[in-house]
Motif scaffolding. Structure first.
Motif, PDB file in Angstrom:
ATOM      1  N   GLY A   2       0.814  -1.200   0.000  1.00 20.64           N
ATOM      2  CA  GLY A   2       0.000   0.000   0.000  1.00 20.64           C
ATOM      3  C   GLY A   2       0.854   1.260   0.000  1.00 20.64           C
ATOM      4  N   SER A  16       5.073   4.117   2.026  1.00 22.24           N
ATOM      5  CA  SER A  16       4.611   2.778   1.700  1.00 22.24           C
ATOM      6  C   SER A  16       4.295   2.024   2.989  1.00 22.24           C
ATOM      7  CB  SER A  16       5.685   2.006   0.930  1.00 22.24           C
ATOM      8  OG  SER A  16       5.952   2.640  -0.291  1.00 22.24           O
ATOM      9  N   GLU A  18       2.207  -1.968   4.449  1.00 22.63           N
ATOM     10  CA  GLU A  18       1.576  -3.228   4.081  1.00 22.63           C
ATOM     11  C   GLU A  18       0.136  -2.959   3.673  1.00 22.63           C
ATOM     12  OE1 GLU A  18       1.945  -6.356   6.944  1.00 22.63           O
ATOM     13  OE2 GLU A  18       4.019  -5.829   7.407  1.00 22.63           O
ATOM     14  N   ASP A  19      -0.359  -3.734   2.739  1.00 20.44           N
ATOM     15  CA  ASP A  19      -1.751  -3.605   2.335  1.00 20.44           C
ATOM     16  C   ASP A  19      -2.656  -3.734   3.548  1.00 20.44           C
ATOM     17  OD1 ASP A  19      -1.257  -3.228  -0.372  1.00 20.44           O
ATOM     18  OD2 ASP A  19      -1.282  -5.372  -0.815  1.00 20.44           O
ATOM     19  N   GLU A  22      -3.111   1.136   5.617  1.00 18.86           N
ATOM     20  CA  GLU A  22      -3.146   2.537   5.210  1.00 18.86           C
ATOM     21  C   GLU A  22      -3.839   3.413   6.248  1.00 18.86           C
ATOM     22  OE1 GLU A  22      -2.946   0.021   1.495  1.00 18.86           O
ATOM     23  OE2 GLU A  22      -4.145  -0.022   3.316  1.00 18.86           O
TER      24      GLU A  22
END
Length: 106
Positions: A2, A16, A18-19, A22
């Motif tokens: 993410g 940036s 981790e998915d 966010e």
């Protein structure tokens, strides 16, 4: 992976993560931004790096105090001004550890 753009102290920073993380990252950045605004309200003229340094030190100080309180709670030492605080901190620590375990689970 993410990616979000956070705004701290009036500056935009692409970051940036981790998915799925966010929203958490945006919330963390908002907390840092509050500290930056707190430093600015003290007066003086600071550049971006100095603002971030001072905000980081404020956050680190708070984390240190919380770690001390958590350590005391785990040891069963209640703060002198509030004997129920150790029990409450222990419950909070258990909840935090549970959340951390969930985040680490595959």
């Amino acid at each position: 992976m993410g990616q979000v753009t956070v705004r701290i102290g009036g500056y935009s920073h692409p970051v940036s993560c981790e998915d799925g993380q966010e929203g958490h990252l945006v919330a963390l950045a908002a907390e840092v931004d509050r500290r930056v605004h707190s430093v600015r309200s003290m007066g003086g003229s600071f550049g971006e790096s100095r603002l971030l340094l001072l905000a980081s030190l404020l956050l680190a100080d708070e984390v240190h105090d919380l770690r001390v309180e958590l350590s005391q709670a785990r040891a069963g030492i209640a703060p002198a001004d509030n004997p129920q605080m150790a029990e409450r901190l222990t419950r909070v620590a258990e909840r935090i550890e549970g959340i951390a375990a969930q985040l680490e689970a595959p």
